[in-house]
Design a protein around this motif. Sequence first.
Motif, PDB file in Angstrom:
ATOM      1  N   HIS A   1      49.649  44.188  43.614  1.00 49.97           N
ATOM      2  CA  HIS A   1      48.441  44.907  44.001  1.00 49.97           C
ATOM      3  C   HIS A   1      48.665  46.417  43.876  1.00 49.97           C
ATOM      4  O   HIS A   1      48.984  47.100  44.829  1.00 49.97           O
ATOM      5  CB  HIS A   1      48.083  44.530  45.437  1.00 49.97           C
ATOM      6  CG  HIS A   1      46.703  44.958  45.840  1.00 49.97           C
ATOM      7  ND1 HIS A   1      45.609  44.769  45.044  1.00 49.97           N
ATOM      8  CD2 HIS A   1      46.244  45.576  46.948  1.00 49.97           C
ATOM      9  CE1 HIS A   1      44.533  45.222  45.651  1.00 49.97           C
ATOM     10  NE2 HIS A   1      44.904  45.730  46.807  1.00 49.97           N
TER      11      HIS A   1
ATOM     12  N   ASP B   1      47.812  50.150  41.108  1.00 48.52           N
ATOM     13  CA  ASP B   1      46.856  50.802  40.205  1.00 48.52           C
ATOM     14  C   ASP B   1      47.486  51.227  38.884  1.00 48.52           C
ATOM     15  O   ASP B   1      46.974  52.132  38.221  1.00 48.52           O
ATOM     16  CB  ASP B   1      46.260  52.040  40.895  1.00 48.52           C
ATOM     17  CG  ASP B   1      45.521  51.688  42.172  1.00 48.52           C
ATOM     18  OD1 ASP B   1      44.848  50.643  42.188  1.00 48.52           O
ATOM     19  OD2 ASP B   1      45.627  52.448  43.150  1.00 48.52           O
TER      20      ASP B   1
ATOM     21  N   LEU C   1      48.412  49.050  36.180  1.00 46.07           N
ATOM     22  CA  LEU C   1      48.490  47.939  35.239  1.00 46.07           C
ATOM     23  C   LEU C   1      48.361  48.417  33.796  1.00 46.07           C
ATOM     24  O   LEU C   1      49.004  47.866  32.896  1.00 46.07           O
ATOM     25  CB  LEU C   1      47.419  46.899  35.567  1.00 46.07           C
ATOM     26  CG  LEU C   1      47.565  46.230  36.946  1.00 46.07           C
ATOM     27  CD1 LEU C   1      46.501  45.163  37.130  1.00 46.07           C
ATOM     28  CD2 LEU C   1      48.951  45.639  37.131  1.00 46.07           C
TER      29      LEU C   1
ATOM     30  N   SER D   1      42.839  40.948  39.713  1.00 46.91           N
ATOM     31  CA  SER D   1      43.425  41.876  38.738  1.00 46.91           C
ATOM     32  C   SER D   1      44.558  41.225  37.949  1.00 46.91           C
ATOM     33  O   SER D   1      44.812  41.592  36.793  1.00 46.91           O
ATOM     34  CB  SER D   1      43.929  43.133  39.441  1.00 46.91           C
ATOM     35  OG  SER D   1      44.884  42.807  40.441  1.00 46.91           O
ATOM     36  N   ASP D   2      45.247  40.237  38.552  1.00 48.89           N
ATOM     37  CA  ASP D   2      46.301  39.516  37.837  1.00 48.89           C
ATOM     38  C   ASP D   2      45.725  38.771  36.643  1.00 48.89           C
ATOM     39  O   ASP D   2      46.317  38.746  35.556  1.00 48.89           O
ATOM     40  CB  ASP D   2      46.991  38.511  38.771  1.00 48.89           C
ATOM     41  CG  ASP D   2      47.775  39.186  39.877  1.00 48.89           C
ATOM     42  OD1 ASP D   2      47.368  40.279  40.296  1.00 48.89           O
ATOM     43  OD2 ASP D   2      48.774  38.613  40.328  1.00 48.89           O
TER      44      ASP D   2
ATOM     45  N   VAL E   1      42.930  39.448  35.022  1.00 44.49           N
ATOM     46  CA  VAL E   1      42.488  40.417  34.016  1.00 44.49           C
ATOM     47  C   VAL E   1      43.683  40.900  33.197  1.00 44.49           C
ATOM     48  O   VAL E   1      43.623  40.984  31.960  1.00 44.49           O
ATOM     49  CB  VAL E   1      41.772  41.609  34.683  1.00 44.49           C
ATOM     50  CG1 VAL E   1      41.451  42.689  33.650  1.00 44.49           C
ATOM     51  CG2 VAL E   1      40.509  41.138  35.389  1.00 44.49           C
ATOM     52  N   PHE E   2      44.783  41.203  33.898  1.00 40.65           N
ATOM     53  CA  PHE E   2      45.974  41.665  33.198  1.00 40.65           C
ATOM     54  C   PHE E   2      46.498  40.575  32.266  1.00 40.65           C
ATOM     55  O   PHE E   2      46.951  40.874  31.142  1.00 40.65           O
ATOM     56  CB  PHE E   2      47.061  42.072  34.193  1.00 40.65           C
ATOM     57  CG  PHE E   2      48.302  42.614  33.530  1.00 40.65           C
ATOM     58  CD1 PHE E   2      48.409  43.962  33.227  1.00 40.65           C
ATOM     59  CD2 PHE E   2      49.359  41.781  33.208  1.00 40.65           C
ATOM     60  CE1 PHE E   2      49.547  44.464  32.608  1.00 40.65           C
ATOM     61  CE2 PHE E   2      50.494  42.266  32.595  1.00 40.65           C
ATOM     62  CZ  PHE E   2      50.592  43.614  32.295  1.00 40.65           C
TER      63      PHE E   2
END
Length: 292
Positions: free
Chosen positions: A218, A220, A222, A249-250, A252-253
């Motif tokens: 978690h 900012d 990435l 966000s995981d 998306v990455f």
Amino acid sequence: MDPLSTPHQQEQETVIMKEEEEEEDEEKDEEDENDDDDDEESDEEEEDDSETTVIDGEEESDDKAKETEPQQQEKQAWAPTTYSKFGKEVFCYVGQEISIFEALDSYGAVIWPAALALCHYLETNVEQVNLVDKAVLELGAGPGLVSIVATLLGAWVTATDLPEIIGNLRANLLRNTRGRCRSTPQAAALSWGPDVERTYPRSVYRYDYVLAADVVYHHDYLEELLFTMRYFCRPGTTLIWANKVRFPSDLVFTEDFKKTFNTTLLAEMGEVKIFKATCRETEEHLQHHPAG
């Protein structure tokens, strides 16, 4: 006694004095008996209290025993033999006992599940991933467990992380590899992003493998992480990334990762996925189009 009093008066006074003395003696005896009764009652109360304490202690012991009982859950097949010892975590990989000091005040100084999964994968798939005499770079090495296992498997390892993590990382590396390995792993500061081109020029640094475990947490950074992965994953380099999905966000990455590299899912261990990635571009293309 008054020398002027008569014998009869003296006798009467003597009798009165004796009676008063006897009454005083009786009162003392009664007080002594009362004190004895009080002592017996207090002794009984103390016994009751001690029994209560013992019972409470037994209840507390039972509660603690229940708390320390192993959870009746199925253990993951890839989970290592591990136990706490004098404030450190001890793991067993590659036939060696590995002691790791962690720091709970930093995400980067704690061993996360993906690191354990990646260590198990490297240990049990030495034919598919042969690290002997290979140059290996680890991104976000944290306390260094993955780098230690890679070193024990014969690699020449550079473990990287933020400057504030390096002291503990270096100590863990040296403690667990000195006298056991052909090479000594190095600990170096590395901040993700475009500055990596200045601190790690391609003309000097080239790696056979890039390892990363639970680096997508978690935070900012990435985009900077993906930039750094792409920078080091040049033709001839294999990137192995292990991750446990925790946040949107995981995901998306992961999609961006698949678009950037040629990827293969090597293993899925519980909630942890291990990906293999190689560069899409040729060396000539990279020389004219740097990462970014």
